[in-house]
Design a protein around this motif. Sequence first.
Motif, mmCIF file in Angstrom:
data_model
loop_
_atom_site.group_PDB
_atom_site.id
_atom_site.type_symbol
_atom_site.label_atom_id
_atom_site.label_comp_id
_atom_site.label_asym_id
_atom_site.label_seq_id
_atom_site.Cartn_x
_atom_site.Cartn_y
_atom_site.Cartn_z
ATOM 1 N N SER A 122 0.838 -1.194 0.000
ATOM 2 C CA SER A 122 0.000 0.000 0.000
ATOM 3 C C SER A 122 0.875 1.246 0.000
ATOM 4 O O SER A 122 1.960 1.257 0.586
ATOM 5 C CB SER A 122 -0.913 0.007 1.241
ATOM 6 O OG SER A 122 -1.617 1.231 1.346
ATOM 7 N N LYS A 123 0.425 2.266 -0.660
ATOM 8 C CA LYS A 123 1.170 3.536 -0.658
ATOM 9 C C LYS A 123 0.958 4.307 0.638
ATOM 10 O O LYS A 123 1.684 5.267 0.914
ATOM 11 C CB LYS A 123 0.753 4.392 -1.853
ATOM 12 C CG LYS A 123 1.170 3.798 -3.197
ATOM 13 C CD LYS A 123 0.800 4.717 -4.348
ATOM 14 C CE LYS A 123 1.245 4.125 -5.687
ATOM 15 N NZ LYS A 123 0.890 5.000 -6.823
ATOM 16 N N HIS A 124 -0.017 3.885 1.422
ATOM 17 C CA HIS A 124 -0.332 4.589 2.670
ATOM 18 C C HIS A 124 -0.489 3.556 3.788
ATOM 19 O O HIS A 124 -0.992 2.453 3.566
ATOM 20 C CB HIS A 124 -1.622 5.398 2.527
ATOM 21 C CG HIS A 124 -1.629 6.308 1.342
ATOM 22 N ND1 HIS A 124 -0.892 7.464 1.285
ATOM 23 C CD2 HIS A 124 -2.276 6.202 0.152
ATOM 24 C CE1 HIS A 124 -1.088 8.050 0.121
ATOM 25 N NE2 HIS A 124 -1.928 7.309 -0.587
ATOM 26 N N PRO A 125 -0.091 3.908 5.011
ATOM 27 C CA PRO A 125 -0.249 2.987 6.141
ATOM 28 C C PRO A 125 -1.720 2.611 6.350
ATOM 29 O O PRO A 125 -2.612 3.462 6.263
ATOM 30 C CB PRO A 125 0.301 3.782 7.333
ATOM 31 C CG PRO A 125 1.220 4.791 6.723
ATOM 32 C CD PRO A 125 0.604 5.162 5.412
ATOM 33 N N GLN A 126 -1.959 1.351 6.592
ATOM 34 C CA GLN A 126 -3.306 0.858 6.863
ATOM 35 C C GLN A 126 -3.179 -0.455 7.625
ATOM 36 O O GLN A 126 -2.074 -0.927 7.914
ATOM 37 C CB GLN A 126 -4.100 0.665 5.569
ATOM 38 C CG GLN A 126 -3.475 -0.307 4.587
ATOM 39 C CD GLN A 126 -4.400 -0.617 3.409
ATOM 40 O OE1 GLN A 126 -5.446 -1.248 3.597
ATOM 41 N NE2 GLN A 126 -4.016 -0.166 2.223
ATOM 42 N N ASN A 127 -4.297 -1.055 7.938
ATOM 43 C CA ASN A 127 -4.297 -2.311 8.685
ATOM 44 C C ASN A 127 -4.002 -3.471 7.731
ATOM 45 O O ASN A 127 -4.867 -4.296 7.417
ATOM 46 C CB ASN A 127 -5.640 -2.499 9.383
ATOM 47 C CG ASN A 127 -5.624 -3.659 10.372
ATOM 48 O OD1 ASN A 127 -4.608 -4.347 10.533
ATOM 49 N ND2 ASN A 127 -6.746 -3.897 11.030
ATOM 50 N N VAL A 128 -2.760 -3.540 7.280
ATOM 51 C CA VAL A 128 -2.383 -4.579 6.315
ATOM 52 C C VAL A 128 -2.410 -5.965 6.953
ATOM 53 O O VAL A 128 -2.583 -6.967 6.262
ATOM 54 C CB VAL A 128 -0.989 -4.290 5.708
ATOM 55 C CG1 VAL A 128 -1.030 -3.078 4.804
ATOM 56 C CG2 VAL A 128 0.061 -4.133 6.797
ATOM 57 N N VAL A 165 4.838 -7.599 9.122
ATOM 58 C CA VAL A 165 4.288 -6.296 8.738
ATOM 59 C C VAL A 165 5.409 -5.265 8.728
ATOM 60 O O VAL A 165 6.247 -5.228 9.636
ATOM 61 C CB VAL A 165 3.165 -5.866 9.709
ATOM 62 C CG1 VAL A 165 2.765 -4.410 9.463
ATOM 63 C CG2 VAL A 165 1.960 -6.788 9.562
ATOM 64 N N ASN A 166 5.429 -4.443 7.712
ATOM 65 C CA ASN A 166 6.433 -3.392 7.539
ATOM 66 C C ASN A 166 5.799 -2.033 7.840
ATOM 67 O O ASN A 166 4.948 -1.551 7.096
ATOM 68 C CB ASN A 166 6.965 -3.435 6.103
ATOM 69 C CG ASN A 166 8.065 -2.420 5.849
ATOM 70 O OD1 ASN A 166 8.238 -1.460 6.595
ATOM 71 N ND2 ASN A 166 8.807 -2.620 4.768
ATOM 72 N N GLU A 189 -0.201 -0.511 12.115
ATOM 73 C CA GLU A 189 -0.533 -0.231 10.721
ATOM 74 C C GLU A 189 0.766 -0.170 9.929
ATOM 75 O O GLU A 189 1.820 0.185 10.460
ATOM 76 C CB GLU A 189 -1.291 1.093 10.598
ATOM 77 C CG GLU A 189 -2.709 1.036 11.128
ATOM 78 C CD GLU A 189 -3.526 2.231 10.674
ATOM 79 O OE1 GLU A 189 -2.907 3.266 10.326
ATOM 80 O OE2 GLU A 189 -4.762 2.138 10.661
ATOM 81 N N GLY A 190 0.694 -0.544 8.688
ATOM 82 C CA GLY A 190 1.901 -0.552 7.873
ATOM 83 C C GLY A 190 1.566 -0.391 6.406
ATOM 84 O O GLY A 190 0.394 -0.362 6.010
ATOM 85 N N SER A 191 2.602 -0.310 5.601
ATOM 86 C CA SER A 191 2.411 -0.157 4.157
ATOM 87 C C SER A 191 2.580 -1.483 3.422
ATOM 88 O O SER A 191 2.192 -1.603 2.261
ATOM 89 C CB SER A 191 3.409 0.855 3.594
ATOM 90 O OG SER A 191 4.734 0.454 3.882
ATOM 91 N N MET A 192 3.166 -2.473 4.100
ATOM 92 C CA MET A 192 3.395 -3.771 3.468
ATOM 93 C C MET A 192 3.244 -4.894 4.484
ATOM 94 O O MET A 192 3.444 -4.686 5.675
ATOM 95 C CB MET A 192 4.807 -3.849 2.871
ATOM 96 C CG MET A 192 5.037 -3.081 1.609
ATOM 97 S SD MET A 192 6.749 -3.311 1.022
ATOM 98 C CE MET A 192 7.569 -1.981 1.902
ATOM 99 N N ALA A 193 2.931 -6.075 3.951
ATOM 100 C CA ALA A 193 2.936 -7.290 4.766
ATOM 101 C C ALA A 193 3.173 -8.477 3.863
ATOM 102 O O ALA A 193 2.754 -8.480 2.697
ATOM 103 C CB ALA A 193 1.629 -7.458 5.531
#
Length: 470
Positions: free
Chosen positions: A14-20, A43-44, A72-76
Motif C-alpha cells: 500500500s502507498k499509505h499505512p493501513q491495517n495490512v 508487517v512493515n 498499521e503498515g504499508s506492506m505485509a
Amino acid sequence: MSIHEECGVFGIFSKHPQNVAAVCYYGLYALQHRGQESCGMVVNDRGVFSSHKDLGLVSEVFSPEVLSDFPEGSMAVGHVRYGTTGGSSRKNCQPIEVNHQKGKMALAHNGNLSNAAELRNRLELSGAIFHTTSDTETIAYIVTRERLSAPSIEEAVSLAMHTLEGAYSLCLMSSAKMIAVRDPYGFRPLCYGVLEDGTYIVASESCAITTVGGTVIRDLLPGEILVFTKDGILSRTEHCKTRPNRLCVFEYIYFARPDSVIDGISVHSARIQAGQILARQHPVSADVVVGVPDSGLDAALGYSQQSGIPYGIGLIKNKYIGRTFISPGQTQRQNSVKIKLSPVEAVVRGKNVVLVDDSIVRGTTSERLIRLLRDAGAARIHLRISAPPFLNPCYYGTDIDSREHLIATSMDPDGIARSIGADSLGFFPLDQLSALAGGHGYCSACFDGQYPTPIPSDTRKDRFEARLPL
C-alpha cells in the motif's frame, strides 16, 4: 526417501499505512488449504518489521489479540506452510526474516529447490551458518549475498535466480519494496491484483485476491520478477522464456481451490472436464456418482454429467479437520481419515456407487473410504481417480512419497482394486493431461518420470537434519 512441501504465499503493498495485517490474515485464511502445519506474517511499518509465526492453523496462530498487536503498515508478507522437508518445528515457520548490511528482508516461499542440498553444502563450506532446515533459508542466503554487490534488491533476486534450480514462487519484502518472483519453469502458481484504493496484492492463488475484495490483474509469467514501489510496478522479464513452462498439473487436479483461476484456466472447469474424460474412458453401470470432498466433488459432477448417472452427496466432510493428503506423517493421515468423512447411508445403501477421488498415493485413504461405504450398505463400489497413477516422487514441492511408498509402483489397477476393496478402478489417462492444462506446458513427472530438472543426488527428507555435532 523424499517428501516435499506445499505452501501458500500472500503479500500486500500500500502507498499509505493501513491495517495490512487484517488483509493479510484473510488472504492467508483463503490459502489455508495449501498448508495447515504453520503460518506466519511480517508487517512493515516505515521500515520497522513486526512478525508473528507459529505452528497451527491461521485462526489458531492469529488470535484477535495477536492481530491487534500489529501496527498499521504499508506492506505485509504472509505464509501458510506444510512441510516435511526440513521437519515440523517452529524454527521452519515462514516468512524468514533477515537483517543484513544492506537492510532488512522478509521472504515467503512456495515450492522446493531441486538443488537445495548442493547449494546449502556450498554455502556451509564457505562459512554460512543456518538456523532452519528449510530450503527457503538457502534462497534468503543467496539473495542476501548477491545484495552485497548488487545495486538493488531486485537485481540481487535476478542474480540469485541464475543459481536456484527447481520450484519457487516468492513474495519478498524489503524496507521499501515488495517483490514477487516466479521461477522460470512456472512450477507453482503466483498472481497479483489490486484493491479499490490502489493497494496491490500478491498471492499463490486468485481466490485469495478475490477473498479480500481485490480484482485479479494477471498471473506472473514464468521467470518474471515484479517490483512494487511507491512509484508503481516494474516488471523484469530477463528470466522469462529461458525454460519450458512446467506448471504442476496437480494444481488443477487437487491443490488449488476450485474458485481459483491459474494461468487463465478455471480450476473448477478443469476438474469438471477431468470427470467427463473419466466417464468416457472408464464407463460403468451404476446408480449414483459420489465425490470425495472436497477436491473430488467437481470431477464427480463431471462424471455424472457425461455418464448420465445421478450425482449424490454420499460423503459428508467434517470441516474442522485438515486435508489428509497434506497432513504430515502417515499416523496422522490414518487418524484423520477416521473422523474426516462420514457416509450418507440413504444415498448409498443398496446402490452401485461410482466413487470419484482425486488420487491414490499410498492406498490407505481409499481403502478406508471404501470400507466406510461398504459399512453404510453400498452394494458395489467403482472407484474413479481424476489423476493418473503416481509412479515417481516429486522434487518440486508436492507431498508425493518415494517410489516404495506409492501403491501403483507395485500393483496394476486390478491389483490395487483388490487391495483396497473396490469392485473396479479407473485412473485418468496420462495422455489426456494436456486437456486439463489448456494446452499450456505442464509438469507431470510424478506420473511419467519426465523431470524438467536434474534429480537431486541426496533425496532424504531429513537431509538437513542429519548433521553431525561440532
